[in-house]
Structures are given as structure tokens and as C-alpha cells.
Design a protein around this motif. Structure first.
Motif, PDB file in Angstrom:
ATOM      1  N   LEU A 189      50.729  19.885  23.267  1.00 52.99           N
ATOM      2  CA  LEU A 189      50.822  21.317  23.556  1.00 52.99           C
ATOM      3  C   LEU A 189      49.552  22.052  23.140  1.00 52.99           C
ATOM      4  CD1 LEU A 189      52.607  23.568  24.664  1.00 52.99           C
ATOM      5  CD2 LEU A 189      53.613  23.829  22.381  1.00 52.99           C
ATOM      6  N   VAL A 190      49.255  22.101  21.843  1.00 50.21           N
ATOM      7  CA  VAL A 190      48.039  22.757  21.352  1.00 50.21           C
ATOM      8  C   VAL A 190      47.549  22.014  20.112  1.00 50.21           C
ATOM      9  CG1 VAL A 190      48.598  25.068  22.228  1.00 50.21           C
ATOM     10  CG2 VAL A 190      49.386  24.383  19.960  1.00 50.21           C
ATOM     11  N   GLU A 191      46.303  22.311  19.715  1.00 46.59           N
ATOM     12  CA  GLU A 191      45.744  21.670  18.530  1.00 46.59           C
ATOM     13  C   GLU A 191      45.337  22.708  17.489  1.00 46.59           C
ATOM     14  OE1 GLU A 191      42.358  19.462  19.816  1.00 46.59           O
ATOM     15  OE2 GLU A 191      41.146  21.240  20.251  1.00 46.59           O
ATOM     16  N   ASN A 192      44.918  22.203  16.331  1.00 45.28           N
ATOM     17  CA  ASN A 192      44.461  23.024  15.200  1.00 45.28           C
ATOM     18  C   ASN A 192      45.562  23.881  14.584  1.00 45.28           C
ATOM     19  OD1 ASN A 192      42.002  21.892  15.748  1.00 45.28           O
ATOM     20  ND2 ASN A 192      40.862  23.795  15.861  1.00 45.28           N
ATOM     21  N   ILE A 193      46.823  23.506  14.799  1.00 44.21           N
ATOM     22  CA  ILE A 193      47.935  24.197  14.134  1.00 44.21           C
ATOM     23  C   ILE A 193      48.086  23.581  12.746  1.00 44.21           C
ATOM     24  CG2 ILE A 193      50.359  24.841  14.237  1.00 44.21           C
ATOM     25  CD1 ILE A 193      48.693  25.981  16.503  1.00 44.21           C
ATOM     26  N   TYR A 194      47.727  24.351  11.725  1.00 42.46           N
ATOM     27  CA  TYR A 194      47.693  23.813  10.365  1.00 42.46           C
ATOM     28  C   TYR A 194      49.040  23.936   9.658  1.00 42.46           C
ATOM     29  CZ  TYR A 194      45.974  23.045   5.596  1.00 42.46           C
ATOM     30  OH  TYR A 194      45.774  22.572   4.324  1.00 42.46           O
ATOM     31  N   GLU A 195      49.792  24.964   9.982  1.00 42.82           N
ATOM     32  CA  GLU A 195      51.125  25.144   9.413  1.00 42.82           C
ATOM     33  C   GLU A 195      52.079  25.582  10.514  1.00 42.82           C
ATOM     34  OE1 GLU A 195      51.333  26.843   5.128  1.00 42.82           O
ATOM     35  OE2 GLU A 195      49.617  27.812   6.060  1.00 42.82           O
ATOM     36  N   PHE A 196      53.310  25.101  10.431  1.00 40.95           N
ATOM     37  CA  PHE A 196      54.326  25.427  11.432  1.00 40.95           C
ATOM     38  C   PHE A 196      55.641  25.633  10.688  1.00 40.95           C
ATOM     39  CE2 PHE A 196      57.218  23.496  14.875  1.00 40.95           C
ATOM     40  CZ  PHE A 196      57.432  24.734  15.463  1.00 40.95           C
ATOM     41  N   VAL A 262      71.447  33.789  14.830  1.00 43.29           N
ATOM     42  CA  VAL A 262      71.213  34.837  15.830  1.00 43.29           C
ATOM     43  C   VAL A 262      69.729  35.004  16.162  1.00 43.29           C
ATOM     44  CG1 VAL A 262      73.286  36.092  15.187  1.00 43.29           C
ATOM     45  CG2 VAL A 262      71.113  36.635  14.052  1.00 43.29           C
ATOM     46  N   GLY A 263      68.879  34.364  15.388  1.00 45.89           N
ATOM     47  CA  GLY A 263      67.450  34.503  15.648  1.00 45.89           C
ATOM     48  C   GLY A 263      66.650  33.424  14.949  1.00 45.89           C
ATOM     49  N   VAL A 264      65.408  33.295  15.377  1.00 44.38           N
ATOM     50  CA  VAL A 264      64.488  32.328  14.786  1.00 44.38           C
ATOM     51  C   VAL A 264      63.133  33.007  14.616  1.00 44.38           C
ATOM     52  CG1 VAL A 264      63.346  30.094  15.037  1.00 44.38           C
ATOM     53  CG2 VAL A 264      65.669  30.408  15.913  1.00 44.38           C
ATOM     54  N   ASP A 265      62.568  32.903  13.428  1.00 41.87           N
ATOM     55  CA  ASP A 265      61.220  33.408  13.173  1.00 41.87           C
ATOM     56  C   ASP A 265      60.262  32.223  13.119  1.00 41.87           C
ATOM     57  OD1 ASP A 265      62.230  35.958  13.002  1.00 41.87           O
ATOM     58  OD2 ASP A 265      62.318  35.982  10.811  1.00 41.87           O
ATOM     59  N   ILE A 266      59.220  32.292  13.921  1.00 44.54           N
ATOM     60  CA  ILE A 266      58.214  31.231  13.949  1.00 44.54           C
ATOM     61  C   ILE A 266      56.923  31.765  13.341  1.00 44.54           C
ATOM     62  CG2 ILE A 266      56.901  29.633  15.387  1.00 44.54           C
ATOM     63  CD1 ILE A 266      59.836  29.066  15.482  1.00 44.54           C
ATOM     64  N   ALA A 267      56.379  31.043  12.388  1.00 44.66           N
ATOM     65  CA  ALA A 267      55.092  31.410  11.788  1.00 44.66           C
ATOM     66  C   ALA A 267      54.172  30.194  11.859  1.00 44.66           C
ATOM     67  CB  ALA A 267      55.270  31.847  10.338  1.00 44.66           C
ATOM     68  N   MET A 268      52.936  30.428  12.274  1.00 46.90           N
ATOM     69  CA  MET A 268      51.991  29.318  12.327  1.00 46.90           C
ATOM     70  C   MET A 268      50.600  29.770  11.910  1.00 46.90           C
ATOM     71  SD  MET A 268      51.600  28.635  16.439  1.00 46.90           S
ATOM     72  CE  MET A 268      53.245  27.933  16.472  1.00 46.90           C
ATOM     73  N   HIS A 294      38.861  30.310   7.157  1.00 48.63           N
ATOM     74  CA  HIS A 294      38.824  29.614   8.447  1.00 48.63           C
ATOM     75  C   HIS A 294      40.217  29.487   9.062  1.00 48.63           C
ATOM     76  CE1 HIS A 294      34.693  28.567   7.398  1.00 48.63           C
ATOM     77  NE2 HIS A 294      35.144  28.198   6.218  1.00 48.63           N
ATOM     78  N   MET A 295      41.092  30.432   8.730  1.00 54.41           N
ATOM     79  CA  MET A 295      42.457  30.399   9.237  1.00 54.41           C
ATOM     80  C   MET A 295      42.834  31.722   9.883  1.00 54.41           C
ATOM     81  SD  MET A 295      44.567  28.609   6.151  1.00 54.41           S
ATOM     82  CE  MET A 295      44.386  26.877   5.745  1.00 54.41           C
ATOM     83  N   HIS A 296      43.742  31.640  10.845  1.00 62.45           N
ATOM     84  CA  HIS A 296      44.312  32.833  11.461  1.00 62.45           C
ATOM     85  C   HIS A 296      45.830  32.639  11.497  1.00 62.45           C
ATOM     86  CE1 HIS A 296      40.372  34.330  12.774  1.00 62.45           C
ATOM     87  NE2 HIS A 296      40.091  33.072  13.062  1.00 62.45           N
ATOM     88  N   HIS A 297      46.557  33.685  11.122  1.00 69.02           N
ATOM     89  CA  HIS A 297      48.010  33.585  10.999  1.00 69.02           C
ATOM     90  C   HIS A 297      48.696  34.358  12.130  1.00 69.02           C
ATOM     91  CE1 HIS A 297      47.418  31.896   6.971  1.00 69.02           C
ATOM     92  NE2 HIS A 297      46.525  32.857   6.787  1.00 69.02           N
ATOM     93  N   PHE A 298      49.743  33.749  12.681  1.00 69.20           N
ATOM     94  CA  PHE A 298      50.487  34.357  13.780  1.00 69.20           C
ATOM     95  C   PHE A 298      51.985  34.140  13.544  1.00 69.20           C
ATOM     96  CE2 PHE A 298      46.389  32.882  15.265  1.00 69.20           C
ATOM     97  CZ  PHE A 298      45.882  33.969  15.960  1.00 69.20           C
ATOM     98  N   SER A 299      52.790  35.049  14.055  1.00 71.40           N
ATOM     99  CA  SER A 299      54.240  34.908  13.901  1.00 71.40           C
ATOM    100  C   SER A 299      54.954  35.601  15.052  1.00 71.40           C
ATOM    101  CB  SER A 299      54.705  35.500  12.565  1.00 71.40           C
ATOM    102  OG  SER A 299      54.422  36.886  12.504  1.00 71.40           O
ATOM    103  N   LYS A 300      56.208  35.218  15.238  1.00 72.10           N
ATOM    104  CA  LYS A 300      57.017  35.836  16.296  1.00 72.10           C
ATOM    105  C   LYS A 300      58.492  35.684  15.953  1.00 72.10           C
ATOM    106  CE  LYS A 300      57.578  36.112  21.299  1.00 72.10           C
ATOM    107  NZ  LYS A 300      57.095  35.624  22.617  1.00 72.10           N
ATOM    108  N   SER A 301      59.253  36.745  16.189  1.00 70.56           N
ATOM    109  CA  SER A 301      60.703  36.716  15.996  1.00 70.56           C
ATOM    110  C   SER A 301      61.375  36.542  17.353  1.00 70.56           C
ATOM    111  CB  SER A 301      61.184  38.013  15.333  1.00 70.56           C
ATOM    112  OG  SER A 301      60.643  38.134  14.025  1.00 70.56           O
ATOM    113  N   ILE A 302      62.328  35.625  17.408  1.00 66.74           N
ATOM    114  CA  ILE A 302      62.974  35.269  18.672  1.00 66.74           C
ATOM    115  C   ILE A 302      64.484  35.440  18.532  1.00 66.74           C
ATOM    116  CG2 ILE A 302      63.238  33.459  20.408  1.00 66.74           C
ATOM    117  CD1 ILE A 302      60.800  32.065  18.988  1.00 66.74           C
TER     118      ILE A 302
END
Length: 307
Positions: A189-196, A262-268, A294-302
Motif C-alpha cells: 500500500l504505502v511505505e515509510n509508515i513508522y507507527e500505526f 462505534v468508531g475507530v481512530d487511526i494514527a500514523m 524527520h517525522m510527520h504525524h497524521f490521524s483520522k477518526s472513522i
């Protein structure tokens, strides 16, 4: 006869004039180099951020679609509908392993089943697919975990409905799911994902002392120090580890297990290419100090369908 003296046209610069000119030139060159360096750093940082954003957007978008069409049946059956756990083994360069590697297996009404040929010649029927996500550190070409060529890679293995049917009536997805092709190149799918990190949002409704119902929100995070496993079964939730229970709620373990996801929070966390290189070269102490740059943090609530 009168002699007329003409000015000396071959007269050059004095030593002082040369020194002044050289000093000014050096200063201007220094300013130019400094400004160029700043511009290059800004360009590299912007490029890295854009690339990281693209990686995260692709991953979060795909995961969101799968969770938004997640399928589970909480009707008292004994079957398992979702499994989440930590990836086995140490993932990452020696000494700088990934701090969190969630592994997921669940059912979904994926719109890209049968390679997106729904209703076409490749459609074998059914609309319930099984999907797994795994974050590993490996060389995608050589299919090894050699630190020299390995990268952090997130894989998505979608099993079409005709094959996923075999998993719909099992009590343990983790041991039953065929992970042979999880890390196949077509599932990258994608690379350089350091934390999931995956956090399940659970609603637990219990009667209060006044007789009215009270709903509490419990968070189940797949990360060190919290959960090591989480399962959605037809009869109840099941987990191993520690949940984030609201203070003063007084919820019992049985009440939590009767709750609904009822939901899932994804942080990477996405590493830059420079960060990936440094993670392989630096010792654990030095990497701990440098990695934040050298990191960038992203998240999403589903939101997920209620079952």
C-alpha cells in the motif's frame, strides 16, 4: 619648449581598494550561500512533508473506506468478526524497531473486490470481503528483512468474497486467516509508515441509579502499555491488556465486553527518506534525539456501522 604631463592611464587599484572589494565580495557570496542553503532546506522540508502527506492520505483513505463498510453481527453467535493485534517479531532496524505495529483482520464490503470488476466477468458473487493490514520492515524486492534495503511498509491484503466465505464462520480469525499472500507485492500500500496505531471507540450503555440509561465511551488502543489483542465476536467484545475507562464510571469488565464499537481512530507516523536512512545508521540514543525532526504525524477518526 614647454612639456605637458599626461595622466598615467595604467594606474591600478591600490592594495586597500582591493582588500575592500574582496571583503565586499566575500560578504555577498556568504549571504548568497546562506540564502541558498535556507532555500534548499525549505524546499527539502516542503518536499518531504508533501510526500509524507501523500503517503498518509493514501493509507488513511483506504483504511477509512474499509472500516466505513465494516461488517459484523452481534447477534449472540460465537464467530469472530474482527481481530487486532501487535505484529509478531521486532520490526525495524536493529535497535530502532517500530514502537507500534498494529495488525488488523476484519470483514468489509470493499468496493474494489474482484479488482473493481463488480458485476463483470471477474465477479464470482458475494459482497463480503475479508481484509488484513500489516506494517512490517522488509526489503520489498529481495523479500528479506536485511536492514540495508528494508523499508517500513504497510500492506493491505483483500480477500474476495468467494474466498472470504471460508472465514465467515470461524471463532479465531488470527489463526484461520491465510496470511501467505499478506506481503505479496500486489498488496503493498504505502511505505515509510513508522507507527500505526488503531484505537477502537466503544460505547457502553448501563442503567444508572435513577433508572435511566447512561452511555460511557471507552477507548481501546492497540499500543504498548495498553492492548495487545482486541476482538469483536458475535456474542461480546474480547481483549487482552488495559483499556481507557472513564474515571468514576464504575464499569465492570463484563459491561465493557457487552459494549458496541462505534468508531475507530487511526494514527500514523510517516518517516522522511532522510529519517529512514538515519534510523538505520544511528544508535538508539542518537536516533531518539533525531527522529522527531524527520517525522510527520497524521490521524483520522472513522465511524463504523453499528451492528
Amino acid at each position: 619648449m614647454k612639456t605637458i604631463s599626461l595622466p598615467n592611464r595604467n594606474k591600478g587599484f591600490t592594495l586597500i581598494e582591493l582588500l575592500v572589494a574582496m571583503t565586499i565580495t566575500v560578504i555577498l557570496l556568504g549571504v548568497l550561500v546562506y540564502m541558498t542553503g535556507i532555500s534548499m532546506d525549505t524546499y527539502r522540508n516542503s518536499r518531504d512533508e508533501v510526500r509524507a502527506s501523500r503517503q498518509a492520505k493514501e493509507a488513511l483513505s483506504t483504511i477509512s473506506k474499509d472500516f466505513e463498510s465494516m461488517i459484523s453481527r452481534r447477534d449472540g453467535n460465537n464467530y469472530e468478526w474482527l481481530y487486532a493485534g501487535q505484529e509478531s517479531g521486532n520490526q525495524g532496524p536493529t535497535g530502532n524497531e517500530i514502537p507500534n505495529t498494529s495488525r488488523l483482520i476484519f470483514f468489509t464490503g470493499a468496493t474494489d473486490r474482484y479488482n473493481g470488476d463488480i458485476g463483470g466477468t471477474n465477479d464470482e458473487g458475494g459482497d463480503v470481503s475479508a481484509v488484513s493490514y500489516r506494517l512490517v520492515f522488509r526489503d520489498q524486492i529481495g523479500d528479506t528483512e536485511d536492514d540495508r534495503f528494508a523499508v517500513f511498509s504497510l500492506y493491505r491484503h483483500l480477500v474476495d468474497p468467494d474466498e472470504a466465505f471460508d472465514y465467515l464462520a470461524v471463532t479465531d480469525l488470527d489463526s484461520t486467516f491465510d496470511s501467505t499472500n499478506d506481503l505479496a507485492s500486489e498488496n503493498f500500500l504505502v511505505e515509510n509508515i513508522y507507527e500505526f496505531t488503531v484505537t477502537f471507540v466503544i460505547e457502553v450503555t448501563v442503567p444508572s441509579t435513577s433508572g435511566a440509561s447512561v452511555t460511557h465511551t471507552v477507548r481501546a488502543s492497540m499500543k504498548p502499555g495498553a492492548l495487545t489483542e482486541f476482538r469483536i465476536k458475535g456474542s461480546a467484545l474480547d481483549y487482552t491488556g488495559t483499556l481507557q475507562v472513564p474515571s468514576g464510571s464504575g464499569l465492570s469488565e463484563d459491561q465493557i465486553k457487552s459494549g458496541r464499537v462505534v468508531g475507530v481512530d487511526i494514527a500514523m507516523t510517516v518517516l522522511t527518506d532522510v529519517g529512514l536512512t538515519l534510523s538505520k545508521r544511528l544508535g538508539s540514543t542518537a536516533w531518539e534525539k533525531e527522529r522527531g525532526k524527520h517525522m510527520h504525524h497524521f490521524s483520522k477518526s472513522i465511524s463504523v456501522p453499528r451492528s
